[in-house]
Design a protein around this motif. Sequence first.
Motif, PDB file in Angstrom:
ATOM      1  N   SER A 156       0.817  -1.123   0.003  1.00  0.00           N
ATOM      2  CA  SER A 156      -0.006  -0.062  -0.073  1.00  0.00           C
ATOM      3  C   SER A 156       0.888   1.347   0.026  1.00  0.00           C
ATOM      4  O   SER A 156       0.517   2.612  -0.400  1.00  0.00           O
ATOM      5  N   GLU A 157       2.000   1.274   0.362  1.00  0.00           N
ATOM      6  CA  GLU A 157       2.775   2.474   0.439  1.00  0.00           C
ATOM      7  C   GLU A 157       3.020   3.160  -0.889  1.00  0.00           C
ATOM      8  O   GLU A 157       3.144   2.582  -2.098  1.00  0.00           O
ATOM      9  N   GLY A 158       2.716   4.705  -0.639  1.00  0.00           N
ATOM     10  CA  GLY A 158       2.575   5.257  -1.667  1.00  0.00           C
ATOM     11  C   GLY A 158       1.592   5.401  -2.681  1.00  0.00           C
ATOM     12  O   GLY A 158       1.367   6.089  -3.646  1.00  0.00           O
ATOM     13  N   ARG A 159       0.316   4.605  -2.215  1.00  0.00           N
ATOM     14  CA  ARG A 159      -0.827   4.434  -2.958  1.00  0.00           C
ATOM     15  C   ARG A 159      -2.106   4.873  -2.261  1.00  0.00           C
ATOM     16  O   ARG A 159      -2.042   4.448  -1.071  1.00  0.00           O
ATOM     17  N   SER A 160      -2.904   5.089  -2.953  1.00  0.00           N
ATOM     18  CA  SER A 160      -4.357   5.356  -2.362  1.00  0.00           C
ATOM     19  C   SER A 160      -5.151   4.148  -2.491  1.00  0.00           C
ATOM     20  O   SER A 160      -4.967   3.274  -3.272  1.00  0.00           O
ATOM     21  N   ILE A 161      -6.055   4.060  -1.472  1.00  0.00           N
ATOM     22  CA  ILE A 161      -6.847   2.785  -1.294  1.00  0.00           C
ATOM     23  C   ILE A 161      -7.975   2.747  -2.336  1.00  0.00           C
ATOM     24  O   ILE A 161      -8.440   1.663  -3.021  1.00  0.00           O
ATOM     25  N   ASP A 162      -8.488   3.981  -2.769  1.00  0.00           N
ATOM     26  CA  ASP A 162      -9.506   4.116  -3.724  1.00  0.00           C
ATOM     27  C   ASP A 162      -9.094   3.932  -5.082  1.00  0.00           C
ATOM     28  O   ASP A 162      -7.762   4.554  -5.405  1.00  0.00           O
ATOM     29  N   ILE A 163      -9.741   3.470  -6.047  1.00  0.00           N
ATOM     30  CA  ILE A 163      -9.516   3.230  -7.409  1.00  0.00           C
ATOM     31  C   ILE A 163     -10.660   4.370  -8.063  1.00  0.00           C
ATOM     32  O   ILE A 163     -11.545   3.732  -8.673  1.00  0.00           O
ATOM     33  N   ASN A 164     -10.166   5.699  -8.288  1.00  0.00           N
ATOM     34  CA  ASN A 164     -11.278   6.636  -8.883  1.00  0.00           C
ATOM     35  C   ASN A 164     -11.139   6.567 -10.436  1.00  0.00           C
ATOM     36  O   ASN A 164     -12.383   6.946 -11.176  1.00  0.00           O
ATOM     37  N   ASP A 165     -10.073   6.097 -11.041  1.00  0.00           N
ATOM     38  CA  ASP A 165      -9.950   5.976 -12.710  1.00  0.00           C
ATOM     39  C   ASP A 165      -9.208   4.524 -12.820  1.00  0.00           C
ATOM     40  O   ASP A 165      -8.135   4.241 -12.288  1.00  0.00           O
ATOM     41  N   ILE A 166      -9.860   3.632 -13.326  1.00  0.00           N
ATOM     42  CA  ILE A 166      -9.428   2.319 -13.356  1.00  0.00           C
ATOM     43  C   ILE A 166      -8.162   2.055 -14.073  1.00  0.00           C
ATOM     44  O   ILE A 166      -7.339   1.411 -13.897  1.00  0.00           O
ATOM     45  N   SER A 167      -8.018   3.108 -15.119  1.00  0.00           N
ATOM     46  CA  SER A 167      -6.877   3.153 -16.055  1.00  0.00           C
ATOM     47  C   SER A 167      -5.589   3.781 -15.396  1.00  0.00           C
ATOM     48  O   SER A 167      -4.462   3.649 -15.776  1.00  0.00           O
ATOM     49  N   ASP A 168      -5.978   4.595 -14.244  1.00  0.00           N
ATOM     50  CA  ASP A 168      -4.528   4.896 -13.203  1.00  0.00           C
ATOM     51  C   ASP A 168      -3.946   3.841 -12.584  1.00  0.00           C
ATOM     52  O   ASP A 168      -4.629   3.476 -11.363  1.00  0.00           O
ATOM     53  N   ARG A 169      -2.980   3.266 -13.016  1.00  0.00           N
ATOM     54  CA  ARG A 169      -2.556   2.083 -12.373  1.00  0.00           C
ATOM     55  C   ARG A 169      -1.628   2.184 -11.004  1.00  0.00           C
ATOM     56  O   ARG A 169      -1.266   1.462 -10.486  1.00  0.00           O
ATOM     57  N   ASP A 170      -1.454   3.642 -10.889  1.00  0.00           N
ATOM     58  CA  ASP A 170      -0.812   4.213  -9.549  1.00  0.00           C
ATOM     59  C   ASP A 170      -1.624   4.063  -8.356  1.00  0.00           C
ATOM     60  O   ASP A 170      -1.295   4.508  -7.273  1.00  0.00           O
ATOM     61  N   SER A 171      -2.935   4.131  -8.647  1.00  0.00           N
ATOM     62  CA  SER A 171      -4.103   4.172  -7.631  1.00  0.00           C
ATOM     63  C   SER A 171      -4.416   2.688  -7.182  1.00  0.00           C
ATOM     64  O   SER A 171      -4.359   1.844  -8.082  1.00  0.00           O
ATOM     65  N   GLY A 172      -5.031   2.611  -6.032  1.00  0.00           N
ATOM     66  CA  GLY A 172      -5.392   1.092  -5.507  1.00  0.00           C
ATOM     67  C   GLY A 172      -4.015   0.610  -5.141  1.00  0.00           C
ATOM     68  O   GLY A 172      -3.052   0.598  -5.510  1.00  0.00           O
ATOM     69  N   TYR A 173      -4.358  -0.336  -3.902  1.00  0.00           N
ATOM     70  CA  TYR A 173      -3.372  -1.407  -3.613  1.00  0.00           C
ATOM     71  C   TYR A 173      -2.953  -2.518  -4.715  1.00  0.00           C
ATOM     72  O   TYR A 173      -3.829  -2.730  -5.361  1.00  0.00           O
ATOM     73  N   ILE A 174      -1.987  -3.017  -4.412  1.00  0.00           N
ATOM     74  CA  ILE A 174      -1.390  -4.269  -5.068  1.00  0.00           C
ATOM     75  C   ILE A 174      -1.248  -5.514  -4.222  1.00  0.00           C
ATOM     76  O   ILE A 174      -1.106  -5.093  -2.853  1.00  0.00           O
ATOM     77  N   ILE A 175      -1.369  -6.639  -4.617  1.00  0.00           N
ATOM     78  CA  ILE A 175      -1.132  -7.700  -3.474  1.00  0.00           C
ATOM     79  C   ILE A 175       0.088  -8.760  -4.148  1.00  0.00           C
ATOM     80  O   ILE A 175       0.326  -8.554  -5.403  1.00  0.00           O
ATOM     81  N   GLN A 176       0.864  -9.550  -3.337  1.00  0.00           N
ATOM     82  CA  GLN A 176       1.794 -10.213  -3.873  1.00  0.00           C
ATOM     83  C   GLN A 176       1.602 -11.764  -3.433  1.00  0.00           C
ATOM     84  O   GLN A 176       2.475 -12.187  -2.766  1.00  0.00           O
ATOM     85  N   LYS A 177       0.569 -12.117  -3.692  1.00  0.00           N
ATOM     86  CA  LYS A 177       0.040 -13.519  -3.025  1.00  0.00           C
ATOM     87  C   LYS A 177       0.782 -14.659  -3.991  1.00  0.00           C
ATOM     88  O   LYS A 177       1.254 -15.475  -3.408  1.00  0.00           O
ATOM     89  N   TYR A 178       0.757 -14.537  -5.379  1.00  0.00           N
ATOM     90  CA  TYR A 178       0.960 -15.482  -6.177  1.00  0.00           C
ATOM     91  C   TYR A 178       2.506 -15.030  -6.622  1.00  0.00           C
ATOM     92  O   TYR A 178       2.866 -14.007  -6.783  1.00  0.00           O
ATOM     93  N   SER A 179       3.582 -16.160  -6.771  1.00  0.00           N
ATOM     94  CA  SER A 179       4.649 -15.638  -7.130  1.00  0.00           C
ATOM     95  C   SER A 179       5.391 -16.833  -8.087  1.00  0.00           C
ATOM     96  O   SER A 179       4.863 -18.295  -7.812  1.00  0.00           O
TER      97      SER A 179
END
Length: 533
Positions: free
Chosen positions: A368-391
Amino acid sequence: MKTRFKIHKALGFIFLCVVTLTACTDDLDITPNDDQTTLSNDLYANEGAYKQVLAGIYANLALTGTDGPESSNLDGIDAGTSQFGRVLLYTQTLAADQMIWSYENDPGTREIQRNIWTAQNPLLLGMFSRAHLSVALANDFLRETTDAKLDSRNVSTAVRNQIPAYRAEARLMRAMAYYYLMDLFGQANFTTENDALNTQPIAYGRTELFNFIESELLAIEADLVDAKQNEYGRADKAVAYMLLAKIYLNAEVYVNENRYNDCVTYCEKVISGGFTLATNYLHNFMADNNSNSAVNEIIFPIISDGLTTQNYGPTTVMVNGSVGSIEQNGAEVGVTEGGWGGALRVRKQFAQLFEGPFADDDRNTIISEGRSIDINDISDRDSGYIIQKYSNATTTGSFGIDLTFVDTDFPLFRLADVYLMYAEAHLRGGGGSASTALDYLNALRIRANNPAVLTAGEMTLDYILDERARELHWEAHRRQDLIRYGRFTGGNYNWAWKGNGSNGISLASHLNLYPIPTASLASNPNLTQNPGY
């Protein structure tokens, strides 16, 4: 370590049944290469072909064609929109409250994740078609392994002794295909090996499919290999028990019947098969999950191999897609540094399930660091959290063989799900033991190094729904769970971009079923469009 089922060349053998597929999949054109087309009698002259053709049925879950990841044996359907595990992930997970796909120009994804799909959606056609191809392949194998056919070929006793188990596996794979068609579409073109070739299939609705799936799984039990005794990647009794538990848990949705007692019974049968939780939650989602502690938890995988089964399946999509546009964390997970540039993120409502006592839970791989939890624009890849479940990393510190196509198998069914189903069915009146249910739920918390032990008073249906999201996210279960809880359609639970609203809006109830694809309706007048479409 289990023997790994070799499927990498098996898909070529599905072309032996080119001439028989029309009866099962009228909307499909199967396009073989000339050098891959073999007449059945010539093919089965080699007794090793029986196992290879069986492997081809399994291969249809992992591969889309015989000429690499871009190839498709479904004419007119792109490989990326018809890989079984990928379209299952899209229809069960992307359509719900856990995942966002950034690149909405990819065919069909915008409509799925915004819940505005139509019968023309290519991902729905891919799912409907791929599942029916599984049925067709199983039917052909069953036609070619009758006693009469085996007699005519003078098949050896050694091979004949294997055929009952092979046939049971083929019937199980067919039942699983019908299970997903029942769950997602509520209808299917229905055929078995006993139907005449090149005839119009009848259409089965949910009740007929439910009854067939149940009867088939019960009928083949004696011929299936015992739990954990088959090659890794092949089905056994536990897979049949898992499917029965699934249909019984959802029976009120499918056929308006309370079958929770049966769900508990078949969960107990799975659990008694000798499965145990992986020692580490993330072992289930790593490149060596076919040999690390996850082999004791995974009941049935879709096999992925970065060299021999290259495909754009669910684990390749999720590992590459989880590399953030900001983080460039590909090297950590065993793919190219930039991955797919922030293709996948999580929706706000899912991220909030890991707040409070679940912040330090091992299942929380949110970045989540440096990211907002909200995704107001789906095309904005810098918004919203990411996860690293699969590797694409292994438990020994190495990585998969390829930096795009991962070695990570997709855990279609695993023991943790059984524990959660048992507890839910118990709370819904299915019997079993309250203390056992509580123990199962706490086993998941303990495995996740979560010190907050669950008490009996906290063991509620709402808790289990949230816990299913924490434990099973991105494993193609969420849409089904929300429907069973009455929270997928309607407006009593909204999530970001539900119904194409940035904060979520109510969905009409007919969206609990997907539409029958237009191309499939056109090819079989016995199918009817689902209400509301």
